[in-house]
Write a protein that holds these residues in place. Structure first.
Motif, PDB file in Angstrom:
ATOM      1  N   TYR A   1       0.835  -1.208   0.000  1.00 24.58           N
ATOM      2  CA  TYR A   1       0.000   0.000   0.000  1.00 24.58           C
ATOM      3  C   TYR A   1       0.867   1.254   0.000  1.00 24.58           C
ATOM      4  CZ  TYR A   1      -2.906   3.706   2.016  1.00 24.58           C
ATOM      5  OH  TYR A   1      -3.538   4.904   2.266  1.00 24.58           O
ATOM      6  N   THR A   2       1.879   1.281   0.863  1.00 25.87           N
ATOM      7  CA  THR A   2       2.753   2.447   0.940  1.00 25.87           C
ATOM      8  C   THR A   2       3.548   2.622  -0.343  1.00 25.87           C
ATOM      9  OG1 THR A   2       2.924   2.162   3.348  1.00 25.87           O
ATOM     10  CG2 THR A   2       4.574   3.559   2.289  1.00 25.87           C
ATOM     11  N   ALA A   3       4.007   1.514  -0.914  1.00 24.02           N
ATOM     12  CA  ALA A   3       4.734   1.595  -2.182  1.00 24.02           C
ATOM     13  C   ALA A   3       3.851   2.217  -3.264  1.00 24.02           C
ATOM     14  CB  ALA A   3       5.201   0.203  -2.607  1.00 24.02           C
ATOM     15  N   ARG A   4       2.611   1.775  -3.342  1.00 21.39           N
ATOM     16  CA  ARG A   4       1.727   2.251  -4.396  1.00 21.39           C
ATOM     17  C   ARG A   4       1.427   3.751  -4.254  1.00 21.39           C
ATOM     18  NH1 ARG A   4      -2.307  -0.513  -3.260  1.00 21.39           N
ATOM     19  NH2 ARG A   4      -3.816   1.032  -2.572  1.00 21.39           N
ATOM     20  N   ILE A   5       1.081   4.208  -3.056  1.00 26.32           N
ATOM     21  CA  ILE A   5       0.692   5.615  -2.916  1.00 26.32           C
ATOM     22  C   ILE A   5       1.892   6.553  -2.995  1.00 26.32           C
ATOM     23  CG2 ILE A   5      -1.337   5.000  -1.548  1.00 26.32           C
ATOM     24  CD1 ILE A   5       0.123   6.029   0.941  1.00 26.32           C
ATOM     25  N   ASN A   6       3.114   5.998  -2.898  1.00 22.58           N
ATOM     26  CA  ASN A   6       4.308   6.828  -3.058  1.00 22.58           C
ATOM     27  C   ASN A   6       4.933   6.706  -4.440  1.00 22.58           C
ATOM     28  OD1 ASN A   6       5.408   8.201  -0.337  1.00 22.58           O
ATOM     29  ND2 ASN A   6       4.270   6.334   0.180  1.00 22.58           N
ATOM     30  N   GLY A   7       4.285   5.963  -5.327  1.00 26.56           N
ATOM     31  CA  GLY A   7       4.739   5.889  -6.704  1.00 26.56           C
ATOM     32  C   GLY A   7       5.843   4.887  -6.968  1.00 26.56           C
ATOM     33  N   TYR A   8       6.058   3.938  -6.051  1.00 26.52           N
ATOM     34  CA  TYR A   8       7.073   2.906  -6.282  1.00 26.52           C
ATOM     35  C   TYR A   8       6.442   1.712  -6.990  1.00 26.52           C
ATOM     36  CZ  TYR A   8       9.967   5.603  -3.098  1.00 26.52           C
ATOM     37  OH  TYR A   8      10.690   6.616  -2.515  1.00 26.52           O
ATOM     38  N   ALA A   9       7.208   1.107  -7.885  1.00 25.83           N
ATOM     39  CA  ALA A   9       6.683   0.019  -8.710  1.00 25.83           C
ATOM     40  C   ALA A   9       6.578  -1.300  -7.964  1.00 25.83           C
ATOM     41  CB  ALA A   9       7.557  -0.157  -9.950  1.00 25.83           C
ATOM     42  N   SER A  10       7.266  -1.427  -6.833  1.00 28.34           N
ATOM     43  CA  SER A  10       7.276  -2.698  -6.114  1.00 28.34           C
ATOM     44  C   SER A  10       7.648  -2.469  -4.654  1.00 28.34           C
ATOM     45  CB  SER A  10       8.299  -3.659  -6.737  1.00 28.34           C
ATOM     46  OG  SER A  10       9.611  -3.132  -6.590  1.00 28.34           O
ATOM     47  N   ASN A  11       7.432  -3.505  -3.845  1.00 28.17           N
ATOM     48  CA  ASN A  11       7.863  -3.451  -2.447  1.00 28.17           C
ATOM     49  C   ASN A  11       9.374  -3.268  -2.356  1.00 28.17           C
ATOM     50  OD1 ASN A  11       5.212  -3.993  -1.947  1.00 28.17           O
ATOM     51  ND2 ASN A  11       5.547  -5.963  -0.927  1.00 28.17           N
ATOM     52  N   GLU A  12      10.081  -3.911  -3.271  1.00 28.11           N
ATOM     53  CA  GLU A  12      11.545  -3.837  -3.252  1.00 28.11           C
ATOM     54  C   GLU A  12      12.031  -2.408  -3.480  1.00 28.11           C
ATOM     55  OE1 GLU A  12      10.188  -7.753  -3.511  1.00 28.11           O
ATOM     56  OE2 GLU A  12       9.779  -6.136  -4.950  1.00 28.11           O
ATOM     57  N   GLU A  13      11.360  -1.684  -4.359  1.00 32.27           N
ATOM     58  CA  GLU A  13      11.732  -0.286  -4.593  1.00 32.27           C
ATOM     59  C   GLU A  13      11.504   0.551  -3.338  1.00 32.27           C
ATOM     60  OE1 GLU A  13      10.212   1.869  -7.846  1.00 32.27           O
ATOM     61  OE2 GLU A  13      11.069   0.555  -9.387  1.00 32.27           O
ATOM     62  N   LEU A  14      10.394   0.316  -2.649  1.00 24.76           N
ATOM     63  CA  LEU A  14      10.118   1.041  -1.409  1.00 24.76           C
ATOM     64  C   LEU A  14      11.166   0.715  -0.350  1.00 24.76           C
ATOM     65  CD1 LEU A  14       8.423   2.809   0.470  1.00 24.76           C
ATOM     66  CD2 LEU A  14       7.022   0.788   0.965  1.00 24.76           C
ATOM     67  N   ILE A  15      11.518  -0.559  -0.229  1.00 26.79           N
ATOM     68  CA  ILE A  15      12.528  -0.966   0.760  1.00 26.79           C
ATOM     69  C   ILE A  15      13.858  -0.289   0.469  1.00 26.79           C
ATOM     70  CG2 ILE A  15      13.905  -2.925   1.569  1.00 26.79           C
ATOM     71  CD1 ILE A  15      11.328  -4.638   1.178  1.00 26.79           C
ATOM     72  N   ARG A  16      14.224  -0.192  -0.813  1.00 30.44           N
ATOM     73  CA  ARG A  16      15.475   0.502  -1.161  1.00 30.44           C
ATOM     74  C   ARG A  16      15.408   1.976  -0.787  1.00 30.44           C
ATOM     75  NH1 ARG A  16      15.397  -3.060  -5.687  1.00 30.44           N
ATOM     76  NH2 ARG A  16      14.320  -1.520  -6.999  1.00 30.44           N
ATOM     77  N   ALA A  17      14.258   2.597  -0.986  1.00 32.54           N
ATOM     78  CA  ALA A  17      14.112   4.013  -0.628  1.00 32.54           C
ATOM     79  C   ALA A  17      14.121   4.195   0.890  1.00 32.54           C
ATOM     80  CB  ALA A  17      12.815   4.571  -1.213  1.00 32.54           C
ATOM     81  N   HIS A  18      13.462   3.283   1.595  1.00 33.90           N
ATOM     82  CA  HIS A  18      13.358   3.364   3.051  1.00 33.90           C
ATOM     83  C   HIS A  18      14.710   3.165   3.717  1.00 33.90           C
ATOM     84  CE1 HIS A  18      12.178   1.892   7.129  1.00 33.90           C
ATOM     85  NE2 HIS A  18      11.253   2.836   7.004  1.00 33.90           N
ATOM     86  N   SER A  19      15.498   2.249   3.194  1.00 32.18           N
ATOM     87  CA  SER A  19      16.800   1.932   3.804  1.00 32.18           C
ATOM     88  C   SER A  19      17.962   2.678   3.139  1.00 32.18           C
ATOM     89  CB  SER A  19      17.067   0.430   3.712  1.00 32.18           C
ATOM     90  OG  SER A  19      17.108   0.000   2.361  1.00 32.18           O
ATOM     91  N   GLY A  20      17.666   3.397   2.057  1.00 27.65           N
ATOM     92  CA  GLY A  20      18.740   4.000   1.285  1.00 27.65           C
ATOM     93  C   GLY A  20      19.298   5.289   1.841  1.00 27.65           C
TER      94      GLY A  20
END
Length: 291
Positions: free
Chosen positions: A123-142
Motif C-alpha cells: 500500500y505504501t509503495a503504491r501511494i508513493n509511486g514505487y513500482a514494487s515493495n523492493e523499490e520502497l525498501i530501497r528508498a526506506h533503507s537507502g
C-alpha cells in the motif's frame, strides 16, 4: 520560524518552534533545549524536546514563570546565532522487511486498514509511486533518518528521513488503531518512521522488524547497561535490510548477550547537509563503516 510560548498549568511552559516539521525546526528545538540544560536555570526540573517543539517543567516556588520565559527567549536568541552543528551518533539498525510476525499481525487487522486487500508495504509503495515493495525498501533503507524525539512509549524513537522533502515517504496511519503490534516493529505514519520498543497497540504501517534491542529496563543488554534507552534526540539511524538467516543469527547473539550494534560518533552540520543532502548522507554512511 516564529516561536510561540504558552503555559501549561502552573509548572510547564510549552514552546512551539514551528508549525511545520523540518530538520531546521528539529535542530532549533535541540539547540534551545541543549542551551537550557547547559545553563542550569534554577527551578527547571525537566526538559522534554519533541518534533518541532519542547516542554519545560519548572518549580514556580523557585523561579517565576515570567522570569523563566525571559530566560528562554534569551537562550533562543543565542541559539539563533550559534553554528548549526551537533556532536551525535550514527547507528545502524538491521531490518528484516516483510517478516512473518508483522505480516501475521497486519493480516489480523485488515478491516482497520485503508486497503484491506493489500499489505502495509504494498500500500505504501503504491501511494508513493514505487513500482514494487523492493523499490520502497530501497528508498526506506537507502537514506538515513534523524531522531527528532524519543517518547510516547518508553524508548520509542520518532524518525525523520534525511532526504529532500519531495522524496520523503508519506503514508497515513491505520484508519483505526490496532490492539497489537510486535515488539521492535519498524513502522511508518505520516512523514515519520518509528521503531516500537515494546509490544502493544499501534497504528503505523508495519514494514518489518529488527532483532536489535532498543529498550531494556532490566539493563541486561550489553550496550544498554548504563542507560536502558538506546536512542536520544539528534541520533542518526541507517537501516540495513537483512534476510531470515541473518535475523535468526542476530536473535541468537542477542539472547547470548553478544550482539552489539554498529555505531559511530559523528559531527553533524545542518548547513553542509542542506547544501548537498545526498553527498552528505553518503559521507555519514562511510563514517559508519569506517571508510
Amino acid at each position: 520560524m516564529a516561536t510561540r510560548y504558552s503555559y501549561g498549568g502552573d509548572e510547564h511552559i510549552f514552546v512551539e518552534v514551528d508549525e511545520e516539521m523540518s530538520l531546521d525546526a528539529f535542530f532549533k528545538s535541540l539547540s534551545i533545549t541543549k542551551a537550557v540544560r547547559e545553563s542550569q536555570i534554577k527551578g527547571v526540573t525537566e526538559v522534554c524536546p519533541a518534533n518541532a517543539s519542547f516542554q519545560i517543567k519548572f518549580d514556580p516556588d523557585v523561579i517565576k514563570p515570567a522570569d523563566l520565559l525571559a530566560e528562554l527567549k534569551q537562550l533562543e536568541d543565542q541559539a539563533a546565532h550559534a553554528e548549526a552543528v551537533i556532536d551525535t551518533r550514527i547507528i545502524e539498525v538491521p531490518v528484516f522487511y516483510e517478516d512473518p510476525w508483522t505480516h501475521e499481525t497486519l493480516m489480523r487487522f485488515r478491516e482497520r486498514h485503508q486497503d484491506p486487500n493489500s499489505t502495509d508495504l504494498a500500500y505504501t509503495a503504491r501511494i508513493n509511486g514505487y513500482a514494487s515493495n523492493e523499490e520502497l525498501i530501497r528508498a526506506h533503507s537507502g537514506a538515513p533518518w534523524f531522531v527528532s524525539m524519543v517518547g510516547f512509549v518508553a524508548g520509542l524513537p520518532f524518525l525523520y528521513q534525511m532526504v529532500e522533502r519531495a522524496r520523503q515517504i508519506e503514508s497515513p496511519k491505520y484508519l483505526r488503531p490496532r490492539t497489537d503490534t510486535p515488539k521492535l516493529t519498524v513502522g511508518h505514519g505520516g512523514c515519520f518512521g518509528a521503531i516500537y520498543s515494546v509490544r502493544g497497540a499501534g497504528g503505523y504501517q508495519m514494514f518489518g522488524i529488527t532483532p536489535m534491542p532498543i529498550y531494556d529496563p532490566k539493563q541486561e543488554t550489553p550496550y544498554l547497561r548504563e542507560f536502558m534507552v538506546l536512542f536520544r534526540p539528534g541520533d542518526i539511524v541507517k537501516y540495513r535490510p537483512i534476510d531470515r538467516d541473518a535475523y535468526d543469527t542476530a536473535i541468537a547473539d542477542v539472547e547470548a548477550h553478544k550482539f552489539y550494534p554498529t555505531m559511530r560518533e559523528v559531527r553533524f552540520a545542518l548547513d553542509e547537509f542542506k547544501t548537498d543532502p545526498g553527498a552528505y548522507t553518503g559521507k555519514l554512511e562511510d563514517l559508519l563503516h569506517g571508510v
